[in-house]
Design an enzyme around this catalytic site. Sequence first.
Site, PDB file in Angstrom:
ATOM      1  CB  SER A  66      -0.910   0.018   1.236  1.00  0.00           C
ATOM      2  OG  SER A  66      -1.759  -1.101   1.243  1.00  0.00           O
TER       3      SER A  66
HETATM    4  N1  SAM Z   1      -0.586  -4.845   4.426  1.00  0.00           N
HETATM    5  C1  SAM Z   1       0.022  -5.086   3.169  1.00  0.00           C
HETATM    6  C2  SAM Z   1       1.369  -4.421   3.007  1.00  0.00           C
HETATM    7  O1  SAM Z   1       1.788  -3.672   3.906  1.00  0.00           O
HETATM    8  O2  SAM Z   1       2.052  -4.694   2.022  1.00  0.00           O
HETATM    9  C3  SAM Z   1      -0.930  -4.717   2.043  1.00  0.00           C
HETATM   10  C4  SAM Z   1      -0.968  -5.781   1.004  1.00  0.00           C
HETATM   11  S1  SAM Z   1      -2.167  -5.789  -0.244  1.00  0.00           S
HETATM   12  C5  SAM Z   1      -2.832  -4.185  -0.404  1.00  0.00           C
HETATM   13  C6  SAM Z   1      -3.478  -6.798   0.443  1.00  0.00           C
HETATM   14  C7  SAM Z   1      -3.103  -8.216   0.769  1.00  0.00           C
HETATM   15  O3  SAM Z   1      -4.289  -8.888   1.244  1.00  0.00           O
HETATM   16  C8  SAM Z   1      -2.595  -9.062  -0.397  1.00  0.00           C
HETATM   17  O4  SAM Z   1      -1.326  -9.575  -0.082  1.00  0.00           O
HETATM   18  C9  SAM Z   1      -3.644 -10.178  -0.542  1.00  0.00           C
HETATM   19  O5  SAM Z   1      -3.102 -11.410  -0.948  1.00  0.00           O
HETATM   20  C10 SAM Z   1      -4.196 -10.252   0.879  1.00  0.00           C
HETATM   21  N2  SAM Z   1      -5.524 -10.854   1.008  1.00  0.00           N
HETATM   22  C11 SAM Z   1      -6.621 -10.744   0.210  1.00  0.00           C
HETATM   23  N3  SAM Z   1      -7.647 -11.453   0.716  1.00  0.00           N
HETATM   24  C12 SAM Z   1      -7.195 -12.023   1.873  1.00  0.00           C
HETATM   25  C13 SAM Z   1      -7.788 -12.867   2.862  1.00  0.00           C
HETATM   26  N4  SAM Z   1      -9.047 -13.276   2.796  1.00  0.00           N
HETATM   27  N5  SAM Z   1      -7.023 -13.251   3.909  1.00  0.00           N
HETATM   28  C14 SAM Z   1      -5.724 -12.848   4.016  1.00  0.00           C
HETATM   29  N6  SAM Z   1      -5.117 -12.069   3.113  1.00  0.00           N
HETATM   30  C15 SAM Z   1      -5.838 -11.641   2.058  1.00  0.00           C
END
Ligand code: SAM
Length: 216
Positions: A66
């Site tokens: 993000s």
């Molecule tokens: N907090 C992260 C960072 O600092 O890089 C943001 C990563 S990205 C915007 C969102 C993440 O959520 C992705 O890696 C995606 O694979 C994960 N994601 C999506 N659905 C999910 C779920 N149901 N459970 C866990 N992770 C999930």
Amino acid sequence: MIEKDTYKDKGARRLLVEELKQKGIIDTGVLNAILQVPRHLFIHKDFRFHAYQDKAFPIGEGQTISQPYTVAYQTQLLHIETNDRVLEIGTGSGYQAAVLIQMGAVLTTIERQEKLYQKTKKLLTQLEYKANFIAGDGSIGYAANGPYDKIIVTAGAPRVPEALLQQLKVGGILIIPVGNNLVQTMHTLIKKADGNIEDISLDQFRFVPLIGNQAW
Ligand code: SAM
């Protein structure tokens, strides 16, 4: 091998913090954590010299780290206190996790993409950011480590998953972007003593989708 954190990187972080202040981030705990956490270690080396721009970058598996403003915005809403039990849904690059740990959170973080889970667990462990790393669907939370003082969802949800509200302590805060696949509204949900939920709608953002049982 872990890359260095140079004076140039530290200087770039100071400029980023000034930019975030101008964009409305006022929580000194959040700003200090952003000053400390070496974001360039959480992104691909091709983006090394752009790491302290206020931008999102690809991290593989179709996912993104993000934008720093988004990380700061969500973290500021959490009002983190030392030893807060925090659940993060969407470990991704681990940057948001590092910011939370830097602020004294006792963190459980969940990632559904196995490759990202493995890679980020290894990186955060090498950098000595300690957390409980869980591989799986965070839309159902992680009851075994709950209830939580704070929950942060870092992917866009179609609605607020009931499981997350159940795993929140009384007085606890859940921060979650809710909307369609194009735009989501940030929500702060607070669990009241009578069990009711106060739901405050805030600004709009664009996240990758939350995929799972209580998600897309
Ligand atoms: N907090 C992260 C960072 O600092 O890089 C943001 C990563 S990205 C915007 C969102 C993440 O959520 C992705 O890696 C995606 O694979 C994960 N994601 C999506 N659905 C999910 C779920 N149901 N459970 C866990 N992770 C999930």
